[in-house]
Every structure is written in C-alpha cells, then in structure tokens.
Write a protein that holds these residues in place. Structure first.
Motif, PDB file in Angstrom:
ATOM      1  N   ASP B  57       0.825  -1.285  -0.118  1.00  0.00           N
ATOM      2  CA  ASP B  57      -0.086  -0.079  -0.038  1.00  0.00           C
ATOM      3  C   ASP B  57       0.881   1.232   0.092  1.00  0.00           C
ATOM      4  O   ASP B  57       1.608   1.255   1.162  1.00  0.00           O
ATOM      5  CB  ASP B  57      -0.981  -0.046   1.407  1.00  0.00           C
ATOM      6  CG  ASP B  57      -1.724   1.061   1.176  1.00  0.00           C
ATOM      7  OD1 ASP B  57      -1.944   1.946   0.508  1.00  0.00           O
ATOM      8  OD2 ASP B  57      -3.035   0.900   2.120  1.00  0.00           O
ATOM      9  N   ASP B  58       0.829   2.027  -1.052  1.00  0.00           N
ATOM     10  CA  ASP B  58       1.627   3.334  -1.079  1.00  0.00           C
ATOM     11  C   ASP B  58       0.723   4.629  -0.959  1.00  0.00           C
ATOM     12  O   ASP B  58       1.189   5.589  -1.109  1.00  0.00           O
ATOM     13  CB  ASP B  58       2.563   3.326  -2.376  1.00  0.00           C
ATOM     14  CG  ASP B  58       1.526   3.482  -3.613  1.00  0.00           C
ATOM     15  OD1 ASP B  58       1.887   3.361  -4.811  1.00  0.00           O
ATOM     16  OD2 ASP B  58       0.283   3.866  -3.420  1.00  0.00           O
ATOM     17  N   GLY B  59      -0.446   4.428  -0.593  1.00  0.00           N
ATOM     18  CA  GLY B  59      -1.241   5.511  -0.180  1.00  0.00           C
ATOM     19  C   GLY B  59      -2.295   5.629  -1.240  1.00  0.00           C
ATOM     20  O   GLY B  59      -3.327   6.173  -1.251  1.00  0.00           O
ATOM     21  N   GLY B 114      -9.158  -0.548  20.545  1.00  0.00           N
ATOM     22  CA  GLY B 114     -10.040  -1.617  20.785  1.00  0.00           C
ATOM     23  C   GLY B 114     -10.639  -2.667  19.705  1.00  0.00           C
ATOM     24  O   GLY B 114     -11.376  -3.316  19.811  1.00  0.00           O
ATOM     25  N   ARG B 115     -10.423  -2.063  18.359  1.00  0.00           N
ATOM     26  CA  ARG B 115     -11.187  -2.789  17.336  1.00  0.00           C
ATOM     27  C   ARG B 115     -10.776  -4.157  17.289  1.00  0.00           C
ATOM     28  O   ARG B 115     -11.202  -5.156  16.656  1.00  0.00           O
ATOM     29  CB  ARG B 115     -10.654  -2.103  16.055  1.00  0.00           C
ATOM     30  CG  ARG B 115      -9.164  -2.175  15.511  1.00  0.00           C
ATOM     31  CD  ARG B 115      -8.801  -1.494  14.196  1.00  0.00           C
ATOM     32  NE  ARG B 115      -7.308  -1.564  13.728  1.00  0.00           N
ATOM     33  CZ  ARG B 115      -6.449  -0.991  14.174  1.00  0.00           C
ATOM     34  NH1 ARG B 115      -6.474  -0.039  15.190  1.00  0.00           N
ATOM     35  NH2 ARG B 115      -5.282  -0.983  13.730  1.00  0.00           N
ATOM     36  N   PHE B 116      -9.338  -4.677  17.703  1.00  0.00           N
ATOM     37  CA  PHE B 116      -8.751  -6.008  17.655  1.00  0.00           C
ATOM     38  C   PHE B 116      -9.722  -6.963  18.595  1.00  0.00           C
ATOM     39  O   PHE B 116     -10.089  -7.804  18.092  1.00  0.00           O
ATOM     40  CB  PHE B 116      -7.371  -6.007  17.851  1.00  0.00           C
ATOM     41  CG  PHE B 116      -6.629  -5.403  16.975  1.00  0.00           C
ATOM     42  CD1 PHE B 116      -5.926  -4.323  17.471  1.00  0.00           C
ATOM     43  CD2 PHE B 116      -6.582  -5.832  15.365  1.00  0.00           C
ATOM     44  CE1 PHE B 116      -5.346  -3.798  16.392  1.00  0.00           C
ATOM     45  CE2 PHE B 116      -5.817  -5.051  14.654  1.00  0.00           C
ATOM     46  CZ  PHE B 116      -4.903  -4.038  15.012  1.00  0.00           C
ATOM     47  N   THR B 133       0.290  -8.003  11.038  1.00  0.00           N
ATOM     48  CA  THR B 133       1.006  -6.852  11.082  1.00  0.00           C
ATOM     49  C   THR B 133       0.512  -5.840   9.962  1.00  0.00           C
ATOM     50  O   THR B 133      -0.556  -6.198   9.660  1.00  0.00           O
ATOM     51  CB  THR B 133       2.523  -7.286  10.692  1.00  0.00           C
ATOM     52  OG1 THR B 133       2.690  -7.841   9.375  1.00  0.00           O
ATOM     53  CG2 THR B 133       3.274  -8.038  11.903  1.00  0.00           C
ATOM     54  N   ALA B 134       1.131  -4.771   9.974  1.00  0.00           N
ATOM     55  CA  ALA B 134       0.467  -3.566   8.948  1.00  0.00           C
ATOM     56  C   ALA B 134       0.480  -4.101   7.456  1.00  0.00           C
ATOM     57  O   ALA B 134      -0.257  -3.311   6.824  1.00  0.00           O
ATOM     58  CB  ALA B 134       1.427  -2.414   8.949  1.00  0.00           C
ATOM     59  N   THR B 153      -1.861  -0.418  10.206  1.00  0.00           N
ATOM     60  CA  THR B 153      -1.501   0.339  11.201  1.00  0.00           C
ATOM     61  C   THR B 153      -2.121   0.840  12.201  1.00  0.00           C
ATOM     62  O   THR B 153      -2.378   0.356  13.267  1.00  0.00           O
ATOM     63  CB  THR B 153      -0.326   1.516  10.655  1.00  0.00           C
ATOM     64  OG1 THR B 153       0.623   0.838   9.940  1.00  0.00           O
ATOM     65  CG2 THR B 153       0.488   1.641  12.101  1.00  0.00           C
ATOM     66  N   ASP B 154      -2.968   2.015  11.686  1.00  0.00           N
ATOM     67  CA  ASP B 154      -3.952   2.606  12.723  1.00  0.00           C
ATOM     68  C   ASP B 154      -5.413   2.202  12.469  1.00  0.00           C
ATOM     69  O   ASP B 154      -6.483   2.777  13.014  1.00  0.00           O
ATOM     70  CB  ASP B 154      -3.748   4.094  12.614  1.00  0.00           C
ATOM     71  CG  ASP B 154      -3.757   4.655  11.241  1.00  0.00           C
ATOM     72  OD1 ASP B 154      -3.393   5.759  11.162  1.00  0.00           O
ATOM     73  OD2 ASP B 154      -3.813   3.804  10.402  1.00  0.00           O
TER      74      ASP B 154
END
Lengths: 90, 184, 852
Positions: B57-59, B114-116, B133-134, B153-154
């Motif tokens: 993913d490069d955005g 808390g999503r996990f 991982t991300a 990541t987020d």
C-alpha cells in the motif's frame, strides 16, 4: 473443528474450507469410448479406506484454491497438504 | 472526481451507527480484480505482493493478495476506470483478466486500538500483532459474512459484499453493545 | 442437628456482605462467596429435593461438579430449569426450588443472559488450577508465549502467575481437533463462549472423590469427606456436629482434623483396611444413627448427623477421554488414570494424571443381604442391586449396563458412579479389578444452555443473514411483502390498498402483459469469464455452443452435472472475443463459480481463462411488457431500442437515465423486455426512474406465474437434480455437433434413455377455477385405489393465470409428451382434481409477443 493447512494461506479453521472427495480421479480423456459400466465407475465409485486417504480440499472462504491432502480417515488428522502441481510428500 | 449525484453507496444511511463502534464508511472506493500468472507480476505499474495474505500500500494504490494469481487493486473513489486502464496497458500482451469490481464490495474502516478485541469476537483469524502486522490482509469470515480484511497500522479495512452490509453492521453493533468500548 | 455457619474457616466468603435469597419460599441469608449449597447448609437445610423415581429425600453430597443429589430450579434473577446447588454462585435475590429429575421449560420464552462468542489464539491453554503445570508455563511465559488459564470455580487456587491470562467461572466444555477448546465463561451480566485454538493444552483438572455404597447411603447427611472439609475451610460451614468417617485411604485424616478444629465430634472412624464399614443409616429426613459392621461381623450403632465418605479419588479425565485418551487401572490407587494415548498436543498433570493421590483399598460397597438401597447413582435412583440385576440378565459390558440402568447418564455424568459401577460389574462377572473401566465421557463437560451456544446467532437479522439488493429500501418504502429466496430477501408482491396476495399478483401480471412492469433482478449471479480460451471453456461447461456467439449477442444455456442432470441455467453475454458475462440462478451463483474454478484448477489448468464474480457489481432492473420500449425511451437513452437495431437476445452498451448501462433484450415472461444492467451504485436511481415513468413493480410471485405461462422452467422448481434437458422438452439446448461438455456422456446412459421418464407438461384443470396443490401426486383415476397407488408424476408449480382467466399447473409426468390431450388427476388432501394434459407453453406458443 480441524485445523487445515492451506498450502498458500497457512493454517485456518475447517469452516473456511469445503471437502472435495477423493483425489487423483482424472476426467477420462474420451468419455465416449467408455462403456456405461466404466463411466458409472468414474462417476460414482470411490475408495473408502480406513487410514490415510488422498483427498481434495477447496479453500472456499480464503484464497479459493483447490489443493491435495493426505488425511487419516480414522483419526481425522491431516498427514500432509500440498499443491495440485506438487508431488505428495513421502 | 465530480460528485455522481445518481450514485448511492450502501451503508450511507448507517454512517452514524458505524461511528459508534469506531467505524467509517469509505464510499465508492475504487476496486479492480486482477488475475494474471504471477510469473508476470513484475510487469505491473506498482508492486504486487507475491507472499500470500499480504498487501502493498503506497497510499495511492493498494494491491491485496487474494490468491496465487489474483490481486485486488484499491484506489481513490471514482478511480476504477483509471486502474483498469493502467493494468490493461501494463499487461497488454499477456493473458489476464482485469475487472472493475468497485461496486462489488463496500469498504469500512475500523479505527482505534479496541478494534482487535471487537474483531476477535467475530473472526477466527489470529489477529495478535505478532502475526497480524501492517502488511497483512486475508479473506476470512466475520460471523457468517465473507470479508477481506486489510491491516493498516492505525485502522483495519473491511471489504464486504453490499448484500451482507446490514447483517455485518447489525452484528458489529450487537457485539459492541454486549462487550462495550471500542476506539478507547 | 444439621449444618450451621461457624467462626473458623470461610476463606472464600465475605462475612461483611450478606446476600438474601429464597429457597422453597423461605427467605434465607448467605454471604458473598457462598455457593447456593454452602448457604443452604449454613441455614440448616438438609432436604433440597426428592429423588426422581423413588421420591426419597435428598441433600447435598459434594462441593462441586460431581454433585449427584441436590438439584434446584432457579427462577430469579435468571431462569435455569435444573442445576446442582453446588454449581450456583449465590447472588442477591436468587430464588430456588427443589427440582427432581428433569428440568422443565416454561411455556413462554424467558429472557436469557446475552452471550458473545470470542476467538482466542494461544500457545498454551491450561484447564484447571490443579498442580503440575508451573514449570512448563513458566518457560512458556519466558519465551513470550501466550498462556491462557481457565478455572471453573470463581477463584483461582493460588496466586495468579505473571504473564498468564486467567479466566475464572470459566469451564472448558470440550477439547476438539488440533487443540480447539470451547470454554464457557459465566458472568453476572453476560456469558462469553471462548473458541480457543491452543498449540498445547495442559489438563490440571484435579480429581473427584468417589463414595462407597451402603444401605440408605442417599440419606441427607451422607457426604463426600473432602467436601465436608471444603465446606468448613472455604465457606465456614460445618455440615454436621457428630461425624462418622467411612474411608479406604489416609486422606480422611486431614478431614478429621478440620472437623475437630471446627468443633465437631468424631464418634467413629470406619476404615475398611481395618475391617470396619458403615452398613446403613437411620433417621427421618436426616442421618440420626449410623450402623456399623466390624471385621468379625460385630454390629455397632452410633448417634451421628454426618457420614463423611471417602471411597477413593478418580482423576477428572473426562476432557482427556472425550478427545480419545484412554485410561488404565492403577492398583495402589484403586482408580483409573490416563494412559499414554490421546493427542500429542495434550498433557495431563497433577491429580488428573493420578499424581499425588492417596493409595487406596479397593472397596466398592458394604456387603449385605439386601442391596436395594445401596445407591450407586443417586440422580437415576439406581442401586447395587440394579447393577447386579443387569448383569444377571446377561449384560457384560458396562456400556450395556449403562443403557439398561441409565447409570451415568444424568447431569453428573457418572462422576461418582462410574468407577463403582464398572468394578461391581467386573466383580459380578468374576473378572479382575480394572478389567473394564467406566463408560466413555463426552462433551459438554457440564450442562450448557442453548442460548450460550447460540451467542449472537439468533433473532431475525443475525441467525441467518438476509441479503438485500441496492434497491431494497425502495421495496420497503413501497410496502412490499418479502420472501426468502436462498439467502436473499426479495419482494414477493407489492400489495396496494390492502390487497391480498392473489389480487396483487393478478394485478401485477396483467400490468406486465398489457402495459409495463418492472422487476428487481439484481440477485442473479454474474461471472466475468475472460481470456483467449473463454469460449472453449464455456463450450465445455454448457450444453450449447457458446463459442459461436457473436459479440453483442446473448444465449440461454444449461449446465449439467457430470451425471447429466440439470444443475443450473443462465444466459451468456458475449462482451468481446475473449470476454463473456455469464448469469446464473440467484441460489446457484456461488456453486457455479466454485465449479468453474474446480474444473479450471483441477482438470484444465492449461486453459487460458480467468473467472471473476461480479454478482453485486451490477444491479438489474428488468422492464417488461408492450409498453417497455416507451418506458425505457422516456428515461433518455442513446441506445436504439427498435427491434431491428436491438433484436431479441442481443445487448448494447450506452447510457440510460444518465448512467452507463448495458441494455439486454432478454425475457423471462415472453413480453417485450429490456433488462437494464447498471452499476449497483446506480441501481436505486434507475429503479426510481423506471417506476416514475409508469412501470408497475412486480415481485417474485408474479414472476413465477408469468414464466410458467410460457413454460420456462425454474431450476430447483421443475428440476430436482434428477431431470435431464430432454425431460424438460428442451433437447434442443444440447448441441449434438459440439465436442465433449460436462454431463454429455451421461445423457446416453441407459437411465436417461428410458421410455417412461417423467417429462414436463402443463395441466389444465377441467374446472378452470380449481387450483391444484404444488407437490401433489398425479394418479390415473378420480378415485384413489387401495395403496400402493401407482404414481405417474407430481405437480411442480400451480398458479391462477390472469391473462388466460383460468388456473394451470406445470408438472413432471411419466411419458408426458405422449399424454397430451389425456387426463390425469392431481391428488392431495384426500381429494383429486381432474386435469387435461397439455404442452408446457399455455400462452403465446408462437412467441409473437416478445418483440412488442
């Protein structure tokens, strides 16, 4: 709930897969050449061993690949899983 | 992209409910399904992951591994045709299938640490950060709905068929209501 | 005297926090930390319930999951039909009544505690807080492994170790393949059912004491010795003032000490190793006198209100056994311990493995003339005599004795009765100790309510997801009545002004045939098939030739199973030389895509073609009727809709109502029809525009009637997996000049070539108002002869046709095509309806209406 090792995705819960029956049954080269008995044999007759069995499995809720397996029908345990183009492990 | 006033995104009327569980709708996300022999993956205009269940993913473009010869390419809303064009161009002489599937799945982002815990109530995958991982993505189940998850990541991206969106949101709300606090 | 609270002990209770509860209408008090059992004993309650068959008074026997005697029904603050009093943590406002035997469910459903399910992945799962796992777990924590420990009781036996997640009030219900464990964590507000996938599982579940059988051993006041000590130590409750101890081992020494420290007297210790035994008890509702027998047969009677029995200790190995582990008899311990079998990811430690258990004399019951009150299984009211009777009738296996006596089948699952029964049987057969062990164990380890297993999978939206199209909200706004079509929720009809279904369907059909109607057909499965070999591939999957389909054309085809039976139908649209869009039935979409992948991956990997699901990429708005062209034109379009420019079974790409659209001339009802394929983002917009232009929305019910009038089959309605294309009168759909395709060889097996196969026909009831029942059997006479009645076929669909002004049906009838003009009778509900047999197409047989 068996743990199934998809050759691509790694181990996943059994619920993500569909069982595909006996492996190694190749579609006949020329079905027209077969007698009704030979054709019925291909269509309906399957091996039913107690012990290691060569099977096909489909990762339907994952990568959607078919793969081969050797699984013990008495203990339910998988002995091995491998890609369609790989040799079964010895 | 000019706003397409005739277009409606599924879940547009449940955005407020989604927000209560730390979820956001990403309407009209561009999605293109690419199928090509992985031996030619290097011809793509951006990197295609070869490792199963990973994403690059490069955005601007994200490429998600769906199968050994299948990727889902994500891009900004409305960009489906552009992605189709650049892939058809890159693989012009190669056997491939490039299909715009932007409307075939709805994109939801789940935010907050808390999503996990919320996902663990619905998903049989191991979502521990030591393995999830991300760069990870996976086709899996949330409850009874088949989904694609992508870790960022987020946030965790969820892609789900429009016909299952009401069920999925109802399920997320029900579980969240029973266990409480996401995004804290 | 019976039980009472004492000042010593009580490690688990908080005496500063009293709790009020009700038992059998009496308001009582206990403390936080009490179980219902300890609170009842503290209040001097001795009789908890009556025994299920004999109605004998029963009290509390144990302090745990092995309870076989004292059961109650709870009604507040939640309902539980039957539960052992030892398994209930006392809460404020608890209401309990004695419940013998079997629980009863209320007529009206009661609210249940919510339950969520949760997945967990760990390297180590430890079940129980018994001894023996510390070193292994310590190393695991050092390594950074995830360790989960689940303990059934509210408290963990020792201090919580660092780095370990501990769940209390959490019972492992069962262990399954590959370290999969299901754990029920009971909480005050909700329950959590954990699905744990563990790399390794350690069972530290301890051991359960077992009793010895003697006359009237079920009298309240007879308890397991270890439980007596536990009530004092953990709950500060003294179950009796004068205790006789009946033992086979040294573990009761500590029990005796605990009793004495709490102020009780011990008038006698009957140790079988010294030749003494308890022969029986006496008392009204509670033990008052204990009868003893000595090594020379001497008799003694002792006043006592408590008998503390220890027949030995059985390792709690149920979870181990249920996943395939076996037991072996251990002579010094006089019990069964786990053997070396079982899965390699499972380890049994501590008392559960037999480690640390006291050596024990093998003694099962006090011999006597009359064994009819030597109870072995209290919950089943079964005695030593019942076991001997079963053996006397010829049963030898404990599994058979179990089925004959029901011993071990109750809530306690034979924890106190299993070993006793097995050894009584062994002895009765003259077999050695351990010849056969207790009957097998199965999950769940303890009873679990269905509501816990269901979790969130319940209710109208969550039990079975209802899939909806992008146009769904419009149908709801319009007041549609819905039906389930596979996983989808589709409008069945659109009632106006309180119409019933019959009127609505009649109106919708008439509108479609005389003006214009519109159907939401978005649920159709859709697959893009792309590649140089796309045409070759589809030729192999379908009965007809798809390779000679022109770009811009559409062809309807059948897919067969390898057995030659119709599997699915749909149309293929050629988008380009190397590109097709294939549609499938709504319910068959996933199955067709799966089968495409199966053939491509496993048989024909050399074919250069890829398949991609686009079922929900496209919404389909199907506009039909003589006015359809005008409706579509009024939306604004650059597509030439004239019949010459856009013939039947072709498609064109363009713009409709301002959005990109594929306009397809496909009809499932025989009228002029334009299926508008648009991005599902635009589905609602196009639907609204079509309806605003005057098309009448119609649902699946009208759709069924309209297609049936044209004799068009619905896979799964006229077909059931045993129907070939020729059976349907559609032999034309099998291209004889084509090469091999899936199912081709099977079409020439002897069975598909039989002369008396069922064939598709229409039935016209002699009474044009009589509606034949779908599924009705077809018979050859108006009066039904005596069974067996020869059955000629069955009705697959039955409707009222508005356009024909009469009823009609489709049916599969033996040799149907030869029977045109003849009569058959449709039989159901004891009556028969006479019908004329006709060709399956009852309306517009020459297809004159489809170009409008």
């Amino acid at each position: 709930m068996l743990l199934v090792r998809c050759p691509w995705c790694g181990t996943r819960d059994e619920i993500e897969f569909r069982y595909g029956g006996q492996a190694g049954l190749t579609y006949p080269v020329d079905p027209e050449e077969l007698s009704d008995e030979e054709w019925a044999d291909y269509l309906f007759m399957r091996d039913n061993p107690k012990g290691p069995f060569r099977e096909r499995w489909f990762h339907t809720a994952g990568c959607r690949r078919w793969f081969n397996a050797i699984r013990d029908t008495a203990t339910h345990r998988f002995v091995a899983t491998y890609r369609l183009d790989e040799e079964p492990p010895t | 992209m000019t706003a397409d006033v005739r277009a409606r995104s599924p879940l547009a009327d449940r955005v407020a409910e989604l927000a209560t569980i730390g979820g956001e709708l990403v309407p009209f996300l561009a999605q293109v399904d690419l199928r090509v022999d992985p031996a030619y993956a290097g011809l793509a205009p951006y990197p295609l992951p070869l490792e199963p269940d990973t994403a690059v993913d490069d955005g601007r473009r994200a490429a998600l591994w769906l199968g050994p010869d299948e990727w889902l390419i994500l891009g900004p809303p409305g960009g489906g045709a552009e992605i189709v064009g650049e892939l058809e161009g890159a693989f012009a002489s190669i056997d491939r299938s490039v299909v715009d599937v932007s409307a075939n799945r709805v994109a939801i982002e789940l935010n907050g640490p808390g999503r996990f815990d919320l996902l663990a109530h619905l998903c049989p995958l191991d979502l521990d950060p030591r393995v999830w991982t991300a760069r990870r993505c996976a086709q899996t189940l949330l409850g009874r709905a088949q989904v694609i998850l992508q870790e960022r990541t987020d946030a965790t991206g969820i892609l789900v068929r429009p016909s299952f969106t009401d069920y999925l949101v109802d399920l997320l709300l029900a579980v969240h209501g029973a266990v409480g606090g996401v995004g804290a | 005297m019976t039980g009472r609270r004492v000042d010593v002990g009580g490690a688990w209770i908080d005496r500063s926090r009293p709790i009020g509860f009700t038992f059998e209408g009496r308001e009582l008090t206990g403390f936080e930390g009490d179980t219902l059992a300890s609170a009842l004993l503290a209040n001097g309650v001795d009789v908890v319930c009556r025994s299920p068959i004999l109605g004998r008074p029963r009290g509390i026997v144990s302090a745990g999951v092995e309870e076989s005697s004292a059961f109650v029904q709870l009604s507040e603050p939640w309902f539980e039909p039957i539960v052992a009093v030892t398994m209930v943590n006392l809460v404020d406002g608890l209401v309990a009544t004695g419940r013998p035997g079997v629980g009863v469910l209320p007529i009206d459903p009661l609210p249940t505690k919510p339950t969520v399910h949760r997945h967990a992945h760990v390297e180590f799962l430890v079940v129980g807080s018994g001894e023996g796992w510390h070193p292994t777990v310590g190393e695991a924590v050092q390594r950074g492994d995830r360790v989960l420990l689940v303990e059934r009781e509210p408290r963990f036996a020792a201090a919580s170790p660092d780095g370990v997640t501990v769940l209390t009030n959490a019972t492992a219900l069962g262990l399954y393949d590959d370290g999969y464990a299901v754990v029920d964590e009971r909480g005050p507000e909700r329950d959590t059912l954990w699905h744990v996938r563990a790399g390794r599982v350690i069972l530290a579940t301890g051991a359960h004491e077992r009793p010895i059988a003697f006359a009237d051993d079920d009298r309240p006041g007879v308890m397991l010795a270890g439980a007596v000590a536990r009530y004092i130590r953990d709950f500060g409750v003294l179950p009796g003032q004068r205790a006789v101890i009946f033992t086979t081992n040294d573990s009761t020494r500590e029990v005796a000490q605990t009793l004495t420290d709490a102020g009780a007297e011990i008038p006698f210790v009957a140790d079988v190793r010294l030749g003494w035994a308890v022969a029986g008890t006496e008392g009204e509702t509670h033990v008052e006198v204990v009868h003893l027998v000595g090594p020379q047969g001497e008799r003694r009677a002792v006043e006592a209100d408590l008998v503390a029995v220890s027949g030995g200790c059985n390792p709690a190995a149920q979870l181990f056994r249920a996943i395939g582990g076996g037991l072996r008899y251990d002579e010094p311990l006089a019990t069964y311990v786990p053997d070396e079998s079982g899965p390699d990811w499972l380890e049994v430690v501590g008392a559960a493995a037999g480690i640390g258990l006291p050596p024990c004399a093998a003694y099962w019951y006090t011999p006597a003339e009359d064994l009819s009150t030597h109870f072995v299984d209290l919950q089943r009211d079964q005695t030593v005599q019942d076991v001997l009777d079963a053996v006397g009738r010829g049963l030898r296996s404990v599994e058979h004795v179990k089925r004959a006596t029901y011993i071990g089948t109750a809530i306690d699952q034979g924890r106190t009765s299993g070993v006793l029964t097995a050894e009584i049987v062994n002895a009765a057969l003259g077999w050695e100790l351990g010849a056969q062990g207790p009957t097998n164990a199965r999950p769940p380890y303890v009873p679990v309510p269905f509501s816990v297993l269901a979790g969130m999978d319940r209710g109208p939206t969550l039990l079975d997801p209802k899939r909806t199209t992008p146009i769904h909200a419009a149908h709801v706004e319009r007041g549609a009545v819905f039906e389930n079509v596979g996983q989808w929720l589709r409008p069945r009809y659109f009632p106006e002004f309180e119409e019933d279904m019959e009127s609505a369907v009649a109106r919708e059909c008439l509108a479609l045939r005389t003006a214009a109607g519109v159907l939401d057909a978005s649920t159709l499965g859709k697959i893009e098939v792309v590649g140089p070999d796309a045409a070759v591939f589809l030729d192999r999957m379908y009965t007809n030739r798809m390779s000679n389909l022109a770009v811009g054309s559409i062809r309807y085809g059948f897919m067969l199973g390898l057995d030659g039976m119709v599997f699915d139908d749909g149309v293929a649209m050629r988008l380009a030389d190397d590109r097709y869009l294939v549609t499938t039935t709504t319910g068959g979409a996933a199955a067709v895509l799966d089968r495409f992948e199966e053939w491509l991956q496993t048989e024909w990997p050399e074919l250069r073609v890829f398949c991609t699901s686009v079922t929900e990429q496209w919404a389909v708005v199907a506009v039909g009727g003589p006015g359809a062209r005008d409706i579509v034109a009024s939306l604004g379009t650059d597509v030439d809709l004239a019949a010459e420019a856009l013939p039947w079974m072709t498609w064109r790409a363009g713009t409709v109502a301002g959005v990109p659209c594929r306009v397809c001339r496909v009809s499932f009802h025989g009228e002029l029809s334009y299926e508008l394929h648009v991005s599902s983002w635009h589905g609602r917009h196009v639907w609204d525009a079509v309806v605003a232009a005057g098309a009448v929305p119609y649902g699946t019910e009208a759709m069924h009637v309209l297609r049936a009038e044209k004799g068009y089959v619905i896979v799964g309605q006229e077909t059931d997996g045993t129907v070939t294309p020729d059976d349907l009168g559609m032999g034309w759909i099998v291209n004889p000049a084509k090469g091999d395709f899936v199912g081709k060889r099977s079409l020439v097996r002897t069975d598909p070539l039989r002369m008396d196969r069922k064939q598709l026909v229409a039935l016209l009831p002699h009474d044009p108002a009589a509606l034949v029942v779908e599924g009705a059997q077809l018979v050859g006479s108006a009066d039904l002869p005596k069974p067996p009645v020869p059955m000629l076929g069955h009705v697959t669909s039955s409707y009222r046709s508005t356009i024909l002004g009469r009823t009609f049906a489709l049916a599969m009838l033996k040799d149907g095509r030869a029977m045109h003009g003849g009569t058959v009778w449709a039989a159901s509900n004891g009556a028969t309806i006479a019908c004329e047999v006709a060709s399956a197409v009852v309306y517009d047989a020459e297809d004159r209406r489809r170009d409008g």
